[in-house]
Scaffold this motif. Structure first.
Motif, PDB file in Angstrom:
ATOM      1  N   ARG A 157      74.380  61.140  -1.221  1.00 29.88           N
ATOM      2  CA  ARG A 157      74.321  60.212  -2.135  1.00 29.88           C
ATOM      3  C   ARG A 157      73.845  58.438  -0.655  1.00 29.88           C
ATOM      4  NH1 ARG A 157      78.129  58.578  -7.004  1.00 29.88           N
ATOM      5  NH2 ARG A 157      77.163  57.044  -7.378  1.00 29.88           N
ATOM      6  N   ALA A 158      74.063  59.276   0.605  1.00 29.63           N
ATOM      7  CA  ALA A 158      73.698  58.351   1.503  1.00 29.63           C
ATOM      8  C   ALA A 158      72.348  57.886   1.255  1.00 29.63           C
ATOM      9  CB  ALA A 158      74.664  58.286   2.395  1.00 29.63           C
ATOM     10  N   ILE A 159      71.911  59.389   1.897  1.00 33.11           N
ATOM     11  CA  ILE A 159      70.343  59.958   2.016  1.00 33.11           C
ATOM     12  C   ILE A 159      69.252  59.691   0.976  1.00 33.11           C
ATOM     13  CG2 ILE A 159      69.032  61.457   2.678  1.00 33.11           C
ATOM     14  CD1 ILE A 159      71.182  63.048   3.499  1.00 33.11           C
ATOM     15  N   ARG A 160      70.209  59.517  -0.590  1.00 34.48           N
ATOM     16  CA  ARG A 160      69.357  59.258  -1.570  1.00 34.48           C
ATOM     17  C   ARG A 160      69.280  57.647  -1.379  1.00 34.48           C
ATOM     18  NH1 ARG A 160      71.339  61.456  -7.394  1.00 34.48           N
ATOM     19  NH2 ARG A 160      73.252  59.340  -6.963  1.00 34.48           N
ATOM     20  N   LEU A 217      75.393  53.670  -2.647  1.00 33.13           N
ATOM     21  CA  LEU A 217      76.023  54.034  -0.706  1.00 33.13           C
ATOM     22  C   LEU A 217      78.010  53.600  -0.158  1.00 33.13           C
ATOM     23  CD1 LEU A 217      73.323  51.577   1.173  1.00 33.13           C
ATOM     24  CD2 LEU A 217      74.159  54.075   1.130  1.00 33.13           C
ATOM     25  N   ASN A 218      77.963  52.281  -1.425  1.00 31.07           N
ATOM     26  CA  ASN A 218      79.373  52.228  -2.451  1.00 31.07           C
ATOM     27  C   ASN A 218      80.017  53.751  -2.165  1.00 31.07           C
ATOM     28  OD1 ASN A 218      79.774  49.424  -1.466  1.00 31.07           O
ATOM     29  ND2 ASN A 218      79.000  48.820  -3.560  1.00 31.07           N
ATOM     30  N   PHE A 219      79.649  54.984  -3.097  1.00 29.67           N
ATOM     31  CA  PHE A 219      80.722  56.097  -3.478  1.00 29.67           C
ATOM     32  C   PHE A 219      80.455  56.737  -2.464  1.00 29.67           C
ATOM     33  CE2 PHE A 219      80.520  60.144  -3.969  1.00 29.67           C
ATOM     34  CZ  PHE A 219      80.806  60.678  -4.966  1.00 29.67           C
ATOM     35  N   ALA A 220      79.523  56.684  -1.120  1.00 28.70           N
ATOM     36  CA  ALA A 220      79.410  56.913  -0.257  1.00 28.70           C
ATOM     37  C   ALA A 220      79.862  56.538   0.813  1.00 28.70           C
ATOM     38  CB  ALA A 220      78.136  56.939   0.538  1.00 28.70           C
ATOM     39  N   VAL A 221      80.085  55.759   1.402  1.00 24.08           N
ATOM     40  CA  VAL A 221      81.485  55.130   1.891  1.00 24.08           C
ATOM     41  C   VAL A 221      83.150  54.725   1.400  1.00 24.08           C
ATOM     42  CG1 VAL A 221      81.826  52.136   1.267  1.00 24.08           C
ATOM     43  CG2 VAL A 221      81.196  53.029   3.858  1.00 24.08           C
ATOM     44  N   ASN A 222      83.588  55.379   0.647  1.00 26.61           N
ATOM     45  CA  ASN A 222      84.452  55.798   0.430  1.00 26.61           C
ATOM     46  C   ASN A 222      85.036  56.960  -0.099  1.00 26.61           C
ATOM     47  OD1 ASN A 222      85.038  52.986  -0.562  1.00 26.61           O
ATOM     48  ND2 ASN A 222      84.222  52.682  -2.479  1.00 26.61           N
ATOM     49  N   ASN A 223      83.880  57.627   0.517  1.00 24.58           N
ATOM     50  CA  ASN A 223      84.419  59.322   0.866  1.00 24.58           C
ATOM     51  C   ASN A 223      83.876  60.021   1.280  1.00 24.58           C
ATOM     52  OD1 ASN A 223      85.515  59.591  -2.638  1.00 24.58           O
ATOM     53  ND2 ASN A 223      83.706  58.543  -3.202  1.00 24.58           N
ATOM     54  N   ILE A 224      82.687  59.683   2.143  1.00 26.32           N
ATOM     55  CA  ILE A 224      82.190  60.579   3.391  1.00 26.32           C
ATOM     56  C   ILE A 224      83.230  60.368   4.578  1.00 26.32           C
ATOM     57  CG2 ILE A 224      82.103  58.188   5.497  1.00 26.32           C
ATOM     58  CD1 ILE A 224      79.099  60.991   3.811  1.00 26.32           C
ATOM     59  N   THR A 225      83.215  61.736   5.152  1.00 27.45           N
ATOM     60  CA  THR A 225      84.057  62.184   5.604  1.00 27.45           C
ATOM     61  C   THR A 225      83.951  62.495   7.638  1.00 27.45           C
ATOM     62  OG1 THR A 225      84.634  64.246   5.216  1.00 27.45           O
ATOM     63  CG2 THR A 225      86.228  62.488   4.217  1.00 27.45           C
ATOM     64  N   GLU A 226      82.471  62.438   7.309  1.00 22.41           N
ATOM     65  CA  GLU A 226      81.759  62.750   9.142  1.00 22.41           C
ATOM     66  C   GLU A 226      82.588  62.036  10.134  1.00 22.41           C
ATOM     67  OE1 GLU A 226      79.748  65.387   9.319  1.00 22.41           O
ATOM     68  OE2 GLU A 226      79.003  65.183   7.001  1.00 22.41           O
ATOM     69  N   SER A 227      83.045  62.647  11.253  1.00 22.64           N
ATOM     70  CA  SER A 227      83.448  62.634  12.373  1.00 22.64           C
ATOM     71  C   SER A 227      82.238  60.931  12.795  1.00 22.64           C
ATOM     72  CB  SER A 227      82.897  63.068  13.602  1.00 22.64           C
ATOM     73  OG  SER A 227      83.509  62.402  14.138  1.00 22.64           O
ATOM     74  N   PRO A 228      83.037  59.606  13.466  1.00 20.19           N
ATOM     75  CA  PRO A 228      82.144  58.820  14.045  1.00 20.19           C
ATOM     76  C   PRO A 228      81.113  59.086  15.140  1.00 20.19           C
ATOM     77  CG  PRO A 228      84.397  58.143  13.586  1.00 20.19           C
ATOM     78  CD  PRO A 228      84.396  59.305  12.955  1.00 20.19           C
ATOM     79  N   ALA A 229      81.724  60.267  15.507  1.00 20.79           N
ATOM     80  CA  ALA A 229      80.503  60.791  17.007  1.00 20.79           C
ATOM     81  C   ALA A 229      79.606  61.545  16.780  1.00 20.79           C
ATOM     82  CB  ALA A 229      82.224  61.493  17.087  1.00 20.79           C
ATOM     83  N   ALA A 237      80.643  53.450  10.159  1.00 16.81           N
ATOM     84  CA  ALA A 237      80.719  52.810  10.238  1.00 16.81           C
ATOM     85  C   ALA A 237      79.610  52.602   9.842  1.00 16.81           C
ATOM     86  CB  ALA A 237      80.223  52.925  10.872  1.00 16.81           C
ATOM     87  N   ALA A 238      77.930  53.593  10.134  1.00 15.06           N
ATOM     88  CA  ALA A 238      76.702  53.684   9.649  1.00 15.06           C
ATOM     89  C   ALA A 238      76.169  53.199   7.469  1.00 15.06           C
ATOM     90  CB  ALA A 238      75.984  54.414   9.783  1.00 15.06           C
ATOM     91  N   ILE A 239      77.341  53.535   7.183  1.00 16.57           N
ATOM     92  CA  ILE A 239      76.654  53.241   5.651  1.00 16.57           C
ATOM     93  C   ILE A 239      77.168  51.436   5.512  1.00 16.57           C
ATOM     94  CG2 ILE A 239      77.572  53.375   3.264  1.00 16.57           C
ATOM     95  CD1 ILE A 239      78.111  56.948   4.313  1.00 16.57           C
ATOM     96  N   TYR A 240      78.413  51.156   6.005  1.00 11.19           N
ATOM     97  CA  TYR A 240      78.789  49.733   5.790  1.00 11.19           C
ATOM     98  C   TYR A 240      77.587  49.235   7.173  1.00 11.19           C
ATOM     99  CZ  TYR A 240      83.462  49.997   4.424  1.00 11.19           C
ATOM    100  OH  TYR A 240      84.203  50.371   3.310  1.00 11.19           O
ATOM    101  N   GLY A 241      77.493  50.073   7.644  1.00 11.17           N
ATOM    102  CA  GLY A 241      75.604  48.533   8.443  1.00 11.17           C
ATOM    103  C   GLY A 241      75.166  49.317   8.051  1.00 11.17           C
TER     104      GLY A 241
END
Length: 501
Positions: A157-160, A217-229, A237-241
Motif C-alpha cells: 500500500r505504501a508503494i501503491r 500511507l496511514n495504514f502503511a505507517v501504522n503497520n510497517i515493520t521493515e527495519s529502518p536500516a 520514517a520513510a512513510i512519515y517523510g
C-alpha cells in the motif's frame, strides 16, 4: 482468472510493465505453467513480489527497453522521459547544451502533446508499479493473519500510494496550485490487480485521489515493520517523510508538520557534510530514507539523461543539459553540494557546468550512470516541514530545521534567525539548492502557482550562448498538467484527456 499463469500479457496501458521481473522473481519449476494462485501462497514469493514492485520504480534497462510498448521510458531509466531530469529541464535549473544529442528537447521546449511519447513514460510505468503492488494484495488472504502478512500489505500500500502520488502531481492539478484544483479531474486510483482492464475512467477528483493516497500511507505507517536500516524498503520514517510531502502538496500544513516531525524523530540524519559526496558517488545511505536499488546486472542507466563521460576523476563530459551560471553561482564555495552535484569541465573546447549527481558509483564499480536512486531523503523532510511550519506561523521550528540542515552543508557555518519574507526566501533557496537535479523544481513552481521564468542565459559558464525559446510559463498554462498518452485513450476510450490537448 483461475487458470491464469504467471506469464501474463498485459493489454492495458495501466499495467504495461507486464510484471516482467515478477516472472523472474517468482521463478519456480516450469514457472510459465505454474498458476499464479498457487505461486502466491509462500512467504518467499510474497517477498519477491514486493521486491518486484520496488524494482519497477526505476524502470527497465536499455537492453530490455523496446520489448514492451513504452517500456524504455518511465521513472528513472534511460535518457528520454527520465523523471529525475524532466523537472529540471522544464524550468530554470538547466540549459540546453548545443553539444548534446538533443534528448528530451520536446520537454525542455514545453512541446507536450498526447501523441508525443518521448516527453515522459511516467503514466504507463507508474501504473505498472501499481499493478505489481496490487498483485500481492489480491492474494493476501492466502497468508495467515500475523505480522508477516500485515507487513506485506503495508509495503504494497505504501508503494501503491507513492506511485499514485507521482502520477497525480504530474497529470493533474495540485491542491495548492489553484482554488479549483481539488474538484478538478483526478486519475483512477487502482486498488485491484486486473491487468486486462480496459474500462477505466477518471471518476475521482484530485481531492479524492489525495484522500486515497493518505489512507494507504496511514495504514502503511501504522503497520510497517521493515527495519529502518534497510533503506531499500519503506520504513516508518520513510512513510512519515512521504506523508510530509503529500500533506505539503495538499496544503494541509499542520499535518505536514506533524508527519515531518515524526519522520525526523525516527531518522534525523540529513547526511553529514563529511560523507555527503558519498551519497552520490557510492551506495552510501547517509541521510537517505528510501533508495531504489540498481546493479550492474540490471544496468538501469539513471544518469545518462544528464550527461555521458563523467568518470570518477573528471574529464571529457558531454552533457545534454548544463547548469546555468545563475544557479551555479548560488552555491557558495563553502557549500559541499557544489562539488557533490556539479563539475566544471571542457568538452571539445567549450567549458560547461555539468551535473554529476547521478553519474558515477565509484565505490560500487558499476557502469557509468548506473546508480541507486535516492527516492526520498531526510533533507527533503526538513525542508517540507520548515515550509509547512512557516505556513502555520511556527518560525522557530522553521529556523531550527534550516540551521540544522545548513550546518551539514556549509563550512564554516553559524546559525542565523530569520523572520518573515527573509525566512521564506531562505527556505525556498535551500530547497532549490538541496533538491536540484532531484525531481523537484517543476513541482515547486506548479504547487505554488508560480510563473516559471527562465533567465535568458545560454550554456556557457559566463551565461552567454543561445537562450531557450521558451522563457515564461504562466500559472494558468494548461501544460502544467501533462497530457494523458493517446495510446491509453485508444485502448480505454472512456478515459478523459486533460484540457488543452
Amino acid at each position: 482468472m483461475k487458470n491464469k499463469i504467471i506469464k501474463i500479457t498485459i493489454l492495458s496501458s495501466f499495467a504495461i510493465g507486464v510484471l516482467a521481473s515478477c516472472e523472474r522473481e517468482l521463478d519456480q519449476a516450469a514457472f510459465n505453467q505454474y498458476p499464479i494462485e498457487e505461486a502466491m501462497k509462500s512467504e518467499a514469493n510474497f517477498t519477491q513480489a514486493i521486491n518486484g514492485a520496488y524494482s519497477a520504480i526505476k524502470g527497465v534497462s536499455a537492453a530490455n527497453a523496446g520489448q514492451l510498448p513504452n517500456s524504455g521510458l518511465g521513472y528513472f531509466n534511460s535518457d528520454t522521459g527520465n523523471q529525475i531530469i524532466v523537472p529540471d529541464l522544464t524550468t530554470d535549473n538547466l540549459i540546453y547544451n548545443p553539444q548534446g544529442r538533443g534528448s528530451n528537447f520536446t520537454a525542455y521546449n514545453w512541446t507536450f502533446s498526447a501523441n508525443n511519447g518521448s516527453v515522459t513514460g511516467l503514466f504507463t510505468q507508474a501504473y505498472a508499479v501499481i499493478a505489481r503492488a496490487n498483485m500481492p494484495l489480491k492474494y493476501i488472504n492466502n497468508l495467515p493473519v500475523g505480522a508477516f502478512r500485515t507487513n506485506i500489505e503495508a509495503n504494497a500500500r505504501a508503494i501503491r500510494a507513492a506511485a499514485h502520488f507521482d502520477l497525480v502531481r504530474a497529470y493533474c492539478k495540485i491542491p495548492t496550485q489553484s482554488s479549483d484544483a481539488n474538484a478538478s479531474l483526478g486519475i483512477p486510483y487502482v486498488t485491484e490487480f486486473n491487468p486486462i482492464e480496459t474500462n477505466v475512467s477518471r471518476n475521482l477528483n484530485v481531492g479524492q485521489v489525495y484522500d486515497n493516497i493518505i489512507a494507504d500511507l496511514n495504514f502503511a505507517v501504522n503497520n510497517i515493520t521493515e527495519s529502518p536500516a534497510n533503506k531499500s524498503k519503506f520504513s516508518k520514517a520513510a512513510i512519515y517523510g512521504l506523508l510530509s510531502r503529500v500533506y505539503l502538496y495538499k496544503g494541509d500544513y499542520n499535518n505536514a508538520v506533524s508527519a515531518g516531525n515524526s519522520s525526523i524523530s525516527l531518522s534525523a540524519d540529513v547526511g553529514s557534510r563529511s560523507t555527503f559526496t558519498n551519497i552520490w558517488a557510492s551506495n552510501s545511505a547517509d541521510g537517505v530514507l528510501l533508495k531504489i536499488l540498481n546493479s550492474p546486472q540490471e544496468n538501469v542507466s539513471v544518469g545518462v539523461a544528464y550527461q555521458q563521460g563523467a568518470t570518477a576523476t573528471g574529464g571529457n563530459i558531454r552533457s545534454e543539459y548544463v547548469v546555468p551560471k545563475s544557479l551555479y553561482n548560488l552555491y557558495t564555495d563553502t557549500d559541499i553540494r557544489k562539488t557533490a552535484y556539479m563539475r566544471r569541465s571542457t568538452y571539445q573546447g567549450f567549458e560547461r557546468n555539468h551535473v554529476i549527481k547521478w553519474a558515477n558509483n565509484a565505490a560500487g564499480g558499476t557502469p557509468l550512470n548506473v546508480v541507486e536512486v535516492k527516492y526520498l531523503r531526510t533533507a527533503e523532510v526538513y525542508l517540507n516541514t520548515a515550509e509547512a511550519a512557516y505556513k502555520v506561523g511556527n518560525e522557530t521550528l522553521a529556523n531550527t530545521l534550516l540551521n540544522n540542515l545548513k550546518a551539514q552543508r556549509y563550512s564554516p557555518y553559524s546559525p542565523v534567525t530569520l523572520t518573515g519574507t527573509a525566512l521564506w526566501n531562505e527556505i525556498m533557496l535551500q530547497r532549490r539548492l538541496e533538491l536540484a537535479f532531484e525531481n523537484d523544481r517543476y513541482y515547486t513552481f506548479k504547487r505554488q502557482g508560480l510563473t516559471m521564468q527562465r533567465t535568458g542565459e545560454g550554456a556557457n559558464i559566463d551565461g552567454t550562448g543561445t537562450a531557450s525559446v521558451v522563457q515564461t510559463i504562466l500559472p494558468s498554462d494548461t501544460r502544467w498538467q501533462w497530457p494523458i498518452p493517446q495510446a491509453t485513450i485508444n485502448i480505454t476510450p472512456s478515459f478523459q484527456q486533460n484540457p488543452g490537448y
